[in-house]
Design an enzyme around this catalytic site. Structure first.
Site, PDB file in Angstrom:
ATOM      1  N   LYS A 185     -15.448   1.857  -7.958  1.00 23.25           N
ATOM      2  CA  LYS A 185     -15.128   3.004  -8.010  1.00 23.25           C
ATOM      3  C   LYS A 185     -13.754   2.573  -8.797  1.00 23.25           C
ATOM      4  O   LYS A 185     -12.913   2.812  -7.506  1.00 23.25           O
ATOM      5  CB  LYS A 185     -15.349   3.914  -5.821  1.00 23.25           C
ATOM      6  CG  LYS A 185     -15.736   4.642  -6.321  1.00 23.25           C
ATOM      7  CD  LYS A 185     -14.689   5.771  -7.231  1.00 23.25           C
ATOM      8  CE  LYS A 185     -12.839   6.265  -6.037  1.00 23.25           C
ATOM      9  NZ  LYS A 185     -11.786   6.337  -6.521  1.00 23.25           N
ATOM     10  N   GLU A 260      -6.434  -4.991  -0.191  1.00 21.47           N
ATOM     11  CA  GLU A 260      -5.309  -5.447  -0.483  1.00 21.47           C
ATOM     12  C   GLU A 260      -4.321  -4.364  -1.053  1.00 21.47           C
ATOM     13  O   GLU A 260      -5.096  -3.563  -1.656  1.00 21.47           O
ATOM     14  CB  GLU A 260      -5.366  -6.290  -1.981  1.00 21.47           C
ATOM     15  CG  GLU A 260      -6.436  -7.209  -2.374  1.00 21.47           C
ATOM     16  CD  GLU A 260      -5.893  -8.303  -2.768  1.00 21.47           C
ATOM     17  OE1 GLU A 260      -4.923  -8.325  -1.825  1.00 21.47           O
ATOM     18  OE2 GLU A 260      -6.681  -9.631  -1.629  1.00 21.47           O
ATOM     19  N   CYS A 294       2.211  -3.725  -6.625  1.00 21.77           N
ATOM     20  CA  CYS A 294       1.586  -3.390  -4.687  1.00 21.77           C
ATOM     21  C   CYS A 294       2.701  -4.411  -4.653  1.00 21.77           C
ATOM     22  O   CYS A 294       3.517  -4.475  -3.448  1.00 21.77           O
ATOM     23  CB  CYS A 294       0.805  -4.109  -4.649  1.00 21.77           C
ATOM     24  SG  CYS A 294       0.423  -5.067  -6.020  1.00 21.77           S
ATOM     25  N   GLU A 393       7.685   1.943   0.257  1.00 20.66           N
ATOM     26  CA  GLU A 393       7.092   1.189  -0.841  1.00 20.66           C
ATOM     27  C   GLU A 393       7.395   2.713  -1.453  1.00 20.66           C
ATOM     28  O   GLU A 393       6.447   4.047  -1.283  1.00 20.66           O
ATOM     29  CB  GLU A 393       5.689   1.252  -1.471  1.00 20.66           C
ATOM     30  CG  GLU A 393       4.694   0.908  -2.466  1.00 20.66           C
ATOM     31  CD  GLU A 393       3.697   0.355  -2.347  1.00 20.66           C
ATOM     32  OE1 GLU A 393       2.264   1.784  -1.577  1.00 20.66           O
ATOM     33  OE2 GLU A 393       3.344  -0.491  -2.764  1.00 20.66           O
TER      34      GLU A 393
HETATM   35  P1  NAD Z   1      -5.016   5.017  -3.241  1.00 19.57           P
HETATM   36  O1  NAD Z   1      -5.349   4.492  -1.412  1.00 19.57           O
HETATM   37  O2  NAD Z   1      -4.205   6.401  -3.253  1.00 19.57           O
HETATM   38  O3  NAD Z   1      -6.311   4.599  -4.409  1.00 19.57           O
HETATM   39  C1  NAD Z   1      -6.779   3.763  -4.586  1.00 19.57           C
HETATM   40  C2  NAD Z   1      -8.580   4.552  -4.494  1.00 19.57           C
HETATM   41  O4  NAD Z   1      -8.796   4.097  -3.797  1.00 19.57           O
HETATM   42  C3  NAD Z   1      -8.901   4.813  -5.381  1.00 19.57           C
HETATM   43  O5  NAD Z   1      -9.705   4.698  -6.505  1.00 19.57           O
HETATM   44  C4  NAD Z   1      -9.410   6.146  -5.093  1.00 19.57           C
HETATM   45  O6  NAD Z   1      -9.774   6.981  -5.850  1.00 19.57           O
HETATM   46  C5  NAD Z   1     -10.004   5.768  -3.979  1.00 19.57           C
HETATM   47  N1  NAD Z   1      -9.724   6.458  -2.457  1.00 19.57           N
HETATM   48  C6  NAD Z   1      -9.104   7.674  -2.151  1.00 19.57           C
HETATM   49  N2  NAD Z   1      -9.421   7.726  -1.300  1.00 19.57           N
HETATM   50  C7  NAD Z   1     -10.461   7.230  -0.218  1.00 19.57           C
HETATM   51  C8  NAD Z   1     -10.829   7.350  -0.019  1.00 19.57           C
HETATM   52  N3  NAD Z   1     -10.714   8.154   1.863  1.00 19.57           N
HETATM   53  N4  NAD Z   1     -11.990   6.760   1.054  1.00 19.57           N
HETATM   54  C9  NAD Z   1     -12.020   5.499  -0.166  1.00 19.57           C
HETATM   55  N5  NAD Z   1     -11.658   5.881  -1.632  1.00 19.57           N
HETATM   56  C10 NAD Z   1     -10.693   6.421  -1.836  1.00 19.57           C
HETATM   57  O7  NAD Z   1      -4.087   4.083  -3.982  1.00 19.57           O
HETATM   58  P2  NAD Z   1      -3.616   4.131  -5.263  1.00 19.57           P
HETATM   59  O8  NAD Z   1      -2.522   4.877  -5.610  1.00 19.57           O
HETATM   60  O9  NAD Z   1      -4.327   4.263  -6.706  1.00 19.57           O
HETATM   61  O10 NAD Z   1      -2.707   2.624  -5.707  1.00 19.57           O
HETATM   62  C11 NAD Z   1      -1.505   2.558  -5.786  1.00 19.57           C
HETATM   63  C12 NAD Z   1      -0.822   1.369  -4.824  1.00 19.57           C
HETATM   64  O11 NAD Z   1      -1.805   0.399  -4.269  1.00 19.57           O
HETATM   65  C13 NAD Z   1      -0.558   1.179  -3.871  1.00 19.57           C
HETATM   66  O12 NAD Z   1       0.046   0.883  -2.047  1.00 19.57           O
HETATM   67  C14 NAD Z   1      -0.341  -0.411  -3.814  1.00 19.57           C
HETATM   68  O13 NAD Z   1       0.330  -0.268  -3.994  1.00 19.57           O
HETATM   69  C15 NAD Z   1      -1.752  -1.073  -4.220  1.00 19.57           C
HETATM   70  N6  NAD Z   1      -1.768  -1.873  -4.342  1.00 19.57           N
HETATM   71  C16 NAD Z   1      -2.152  -2.822  -3.661  1.00 19.57           C
HETATM   72  C17 NAD Z   1      -2.204  -3.745  -4.752  1.00 19.57           C
HETATM   73  C18 NAD Z   1      -2.735  -5.253  -3.984  1.00 19.57           C
HETATM   74  O14 NAD Z   1      -2.994  -6.655  -4.404  1.00 19.57           O
HETATM   75  N7  NAD Z   1      -1.850  -5.581  -2.935  1.00 19.57           N
HETATM   76  C19 NAD Z   1      -2.990  -3.747  -5.938  1.00 19.57           C
HETATM   77  C20 NAD Z   1      -2.643  -2.811  -6.534  1.00 19.57           C
HETATM   78  C21 NAD Z   1      -2.125  -1.375  -5.955  1.00 19.57           C
END
Ligand code: NAD
Length: 503
Positions: A185, A260, A294, A393
């Site tokens: 997803k 992650e 991230c 962040e």
């Molecule tokens: P997000 O948490 O908003 O979304 C991530 C994913 O989760 C998307 O596919 C989204 O549709 C899905 N999602 C949202 N609500 C959900 C729910 N209730 N249940 C299941 N899935 C759901 O994050 P984002 O804005 O897409 O990404 C940015 C974040 O990702 C930042 O905090 C960044 O630090 C983190 N990130 C971490 C790493 C790592 O390796 N640690 C790498 C990249 C990004």
């Protein structure tokens, strides 16, 4: 530049299927704010169909197919996918750049990493064959034991938008290598290249259902996937807030998860550095990927003796960054992914100002860019540890600067955060770098650089940045279940109980 975005449906059971609800999500070009296409939006019913397809592929022929085939068999498919992506690289680079707004040179690097990642985990799948039936030596001779490494089952993979295809492949490649089947997803904000992965799978003849790709909104597609009783494992990359919701729903079914999550990573710069090298790594560490990393080293801790000289250099290097259309030659900073994220970044900057910090450089929309979600590279000084900008962040090109006096103080400030993803240290004194690397409470440390990432090295955080490791030799372990097989190998009666009287 004219880029044609293919019209795709959900990729389920080896084919394109329209979402049952008929819903679509617009694709917004973050550089122009124009709608340039639509992606299909899965909802709970589509999730069910995708999970069933993955389940069927996992158990097809009584489990004799994907999950129990030799690793070498799966490796062939992973290599075929890598080769197909290589063939389509130029097209995928353009699709990624227009969808997520990152400069062409950056996403070209991503595509090379995507290919390496498939090749690396193809090798890992083959290695798995030689590791099967590893003997375990036991203290009792009457027993013989060996270990089997088996796929964990159907994996639900939920990914973010900052490195759209690469973050997905960090999960897809090891999951498939391990023998899992998967439902991916991707983020609703950038799913175009992940959908193209569906076409790649079709082209190389990946067995139907082994990988299913279902974009959609988080609560409508991600949540039902995480909560699905027939999904055996969830691997999630994204924000802590979403990670926490996923853990809550997974906990109800005792479902294993990998998390992650975000970070607020430090970079410590000591007084013995070359200032130009330090300035370049500092801005690369925070402004690469438009600051949406991230592991961005967004808290600069600099020795007080060089603080003003380094800050001066940072401003000079920042003034020289080419900001604008990701397709322009030499572009090094593109737009933020969406209007909502843009507003969020701007709000962080205005709150920092209200709290008494100084916006030394940037902090505004670049004057020459009237459209697009652009933010200037931003350098903030006079920051205290209680300010929001120091603690949270931002996920944009914003760095905060704080001078320190001693190594101990620098380490204390670096570790004074709930996050624990990454950290960097810059110094000519490698013994000092070693000491600091050990003291950092994180999963990834860079010495005399910041951000380079290779699929051969393990990746992941601690504290509220998550747990579990992707990539590296142990990257496949998250998708494996270890089974011991113990055999009684003596010809003697076991003899624990008194034998029943002879009849
Ligand atoms: P997000 O948490 O908003 O979304 C991530 C994913 O989760 C998307 O596919 C989204 O549709 C899905 N999602 C949202 N609500 C959900 C729910 N209730 N249940 C299941 N899935 C759901 O994050 P984002 O804005 O897409 O990404 C940015 C974040 O990702 C930042 O905090 C960044 O630090 C983190 N990130 C971490 C790493 C790592 O390796 N640690 C790498 C990249 C990004």
């Amino acid at each position: 530049m004219a880029v044609t975005i293919p019209t795709r449906q959900l990729f389920i059971d080896g084919d394109w299927k329209a979402p049952i609800s008929g819903k679509r999500i617009p694709i917004i070009n973050p550089s122009t704010e124009d709608t340039i296409g639509y992606i299909p939006a899965a909802t709970a019913e589509d999730v069910n169909v995708a999970v069933e397809a993955a389940r069927k592929a996992y158990y097809r022929n009584g489990g004799k197919d994907w999950s129990s085939a030799a690793g070498a068999h799966r490796a062939k498919y992973l290599r075929a996918i890598a080769n197909k992506i290589k063939e389509r690289k130029q097209e995928l680079i353009k699709l990624e750049a227009i969808d997520c707004g990152r400069p062409l040179d950056e996403v070209a690097w991503d595509m090379d990493d995507v290919v390496s990642c498939f090749e690396y985990f193809a090798d890992a799948a083959e290695k798995l064959d030689s590791e099967q039936r590893a003997p375990v030596s036991l203290p009792m001779e009457a027993f013989k034991c060996h270990v089997l490494k088996e796929p964990i089952g159907v994996a639900g993979l939920i990914t973010p938008w900052n490195y759209p295809l690469l973050m997905a492949i960090w999960k897809v490649a090891p999951a498939l290598a391990a023998g899992c089947t998967a439902v991916l997803k991707p983020s609703e904000l950038a799913s175009v290249t992940c959908l193209e992965l569906g076409q790649v799978c079709k082209d190389v003849g990946l067995p139907p259902g082994v990988l299913n790709i279902i974009p959609g909104l988080g609560p409508e597609a991600g949540a039902p996937l995480a909560a699905h009783p027939l999904v055996d494992k969830i691997s999630f990359t994204g924000s802590g807030a979403t990670g926490s919701k996923i853990m809550t729903s997974a906990a109800k079914l005792i479902k294993p998860v990998t998390m992650e999550l975000g970070g607020k990573s430090p970079i410590i710069v000591f007084e013995d550095v070359d200032l130009d090298k330090a300035a370049e790594w500092t801005i690369f560490g925070c402004f690469y990927a438009n600051g949406q990393i991230c592991s961005a080293t967004s808290r600069l801790l600099v020795h007080e003796s060089i603080a003003s000289a380094l800050v001066e250099k940072l401003v000079k290097w920042s003034e020289n960054i080419k900001i604008g259309d990701p397709f322009e030659e030499g572009c090094r900073l593109g737009p933020i992914i969406s209007a909502q994220q843009y507003e969020k970044v701007m709000k962080y900057i205005s709150t920092a100002k209200e709290e008494g910090a100084t916006i030394l450089y940037g902090g505004e929309r670049p004057p020459h860019l009237k459209k697009g979600f652009y933010v200037q590279p931003t350098i903030i000084t006079d920051v205290t540890t209680s300010m929001q900008i120091w603690k949270e962040e931002v996920f944009g090109p914003v760095i905060c600067v704080k001078p320190f006096k001693t190594e101990e103080e620098a380490i204390e400030l670096a570790n004074d955060t709930h996050y624990g993803l990454a950290a960097a240290v810059l110094s000519e004194d490698l013994d000092r770098c070693d000491r600091v690397a050990k003291a950092f409470e994180v999963g990834v440390v860079w010495v005399n650089c910041s951000q380079p990432c290779f699929c051969q090295a393990p990746w992941g955080g601690k504290k509220r940045s998550g747990f579990g490791r992707e990539l590296g030799e142990t990257g496949i372990d998250d998708y494996l279940s270890v089974k011991q097989v113990t055999r009684y190998a003596s010809s003697e009666q076991w003899g624990w109980y008194k034998p029943p009287p002879k009849q």
